[in-house]
Write an enzyme that holds these catalytic residues in place. Sequence first.
Site, PDB file in Angstrom:
ATOM      1  N   ASP A 114       0.407   5.291   2.306  1.00 55.27           N
ATOM      2  CA  ASP A 114      -0.520   4.648   3.242  1.00 55.27           C
ATOM      3  C   ASP A 114      -0.176   5.036   4.669  1.00 55.27           C
ATOM      4  OD1 ASP A 114      -2.714   2.996   3.925  1.00 55.27           O
ATOM      5  OD2 ASP A 114      -1.334   1.381   4.430  1.00 55.27           O
ATOM      6  N   ARG A 146      -3.870   7.485  14.262  1.00 56.12           N
ATOM      7  CA  ARG A 146      -3.086   6.249  14.396  1.00 56.12           C
ATOM      8  C   ARG A 146      -1.695   6.505  14.954  1.00 56.12           C
ATOM      9  NH1 ARG A 146      -4.630   2.291   9.268  1.00 56.12           N
ATOM     10  NH2 ARG A 146      -6.901   2.478   9.490  1.00 56.12           N
ATOM     11  N   ASP A 182       3.645  -0.331   9.991  1.00 55.36           N
ATOM     12  CA  ASP A 182       2.633  -1.374  10.171  1.00 55.36           C
ATOM     13  C   ASP A 182       3.270  -2.547  10.910  1.00 55.36           C
ATOM     14  OD1 ASP A 182       0.768   0.102   8.807  1.00 55.36           O
ATOM     15  OD2 ASP A 182       0.326  -1.433   7.305  1.00 55.36           O
ATOM     16  N   ASP A 202       0.792  -1.232   0.000  1.00 57.36           N
ATOM     17  CA  ASP A 202       0.000   0.000   0.000  1.00 57.36           C
ATOM     18  C   ASP A 202       0.823   1.279   0.000  1.00 57.36           C
ATOM     19  OD1 ASP A 202      -2.345  -1.488   0.046  1.00 57.36           O
ATOM     20  OD2 ASP A 202      -2.364  -1.582   2.237  1.00 57.36           O
TER      21      ASP A 202
END
Length: 321
Positions: free
Chosen positions: A143, A199, A147, A119
């Site tokens: 993105d 986030r 992660d 992504d």
Amino acid sequence: MTNNIGNDVVIYKVTDNSDDPLNPKPGTLRYAMTHIKGKIWVTFEQNMKIRLQKPLLVSSFTTIDGRGARVNIAGGACLMLQRVTNVIIHGLRIHHCKAQTASTVMGPDKKIVNVGAVDGDAIRMVTSSKIWIDHNTLYESEDGLIDVTRGSTNITISNNWFRTQNKVMLLGHDDGYLRDKNMKVTVAFNYFGPNCTQRMPRVRHGYAHVVNNVYKGWGNYAIGGSMNPSIKSQANYFYAPKDGKKEVTWKKESGVVGEVAGNFQSVEDVFANGACFNGSGSGRGSVKPNYSPEQAFPVEDGHKVKDLTRNAGALKCSSTC
């Protein structure tokens, strides 16, 4: 990270900023990840910008050390840690990472690997453990910036500068990936902002200790979660935006009557400019970090965290710092 040091470490210096995903040249960063076996400590000969043509699969027992040079990984694919352990990423500027279609690349031990579409994350961890992401500057990727997914655990994300990004850090693959219940991540001594929206982190299923970070505003929220995560926010400095949401947290409700959306606890946090924290769950005792004596570290007073994070991000220093 004692497995990353010792007399058997191979010292490798990157001298060439080019990238060939299937036939990497000696002197390139990808050559180090594909051709050098065992423990490897990577440094850089000079300032350079590396535009990766395809995702770079980082090998186990690897340290990528950007000290002593200004190293940018930008404008193309970025880093993927897939089924690896004992990795240190330090001192890099990773930004403007782009989404990639499925591709074939050379991976560790010169194995050809089929990589699915990605992504556009700066650093993506998949089924990996014992990872230390420290003193990097990360921003403006398609993105997210970090992660931690698919059963990855024992991750430390420290002393980084995150800025100018919508989705910053995702911990937990998706709502249905139950293996992430065992995930443990420490997010410490980082500086978030300016211009980070959400986030920081967002947690699914697992556990996160978010400690001694500075939050210079946010858009939607700073810390969020779903699928009953446990989050201990400790001695952070939250400076709410002048206009917009003052609430630090966001929770995705389960839809079950009487069921809370996780255990969110604030301990010794500092709230400025109207910031507030909506806690939930069964209390502080259930979110204690499960650190061994070797892993434990002192927590600074939240009022001192601005000084503590003054040098967050890639350091401007010689290779001896």
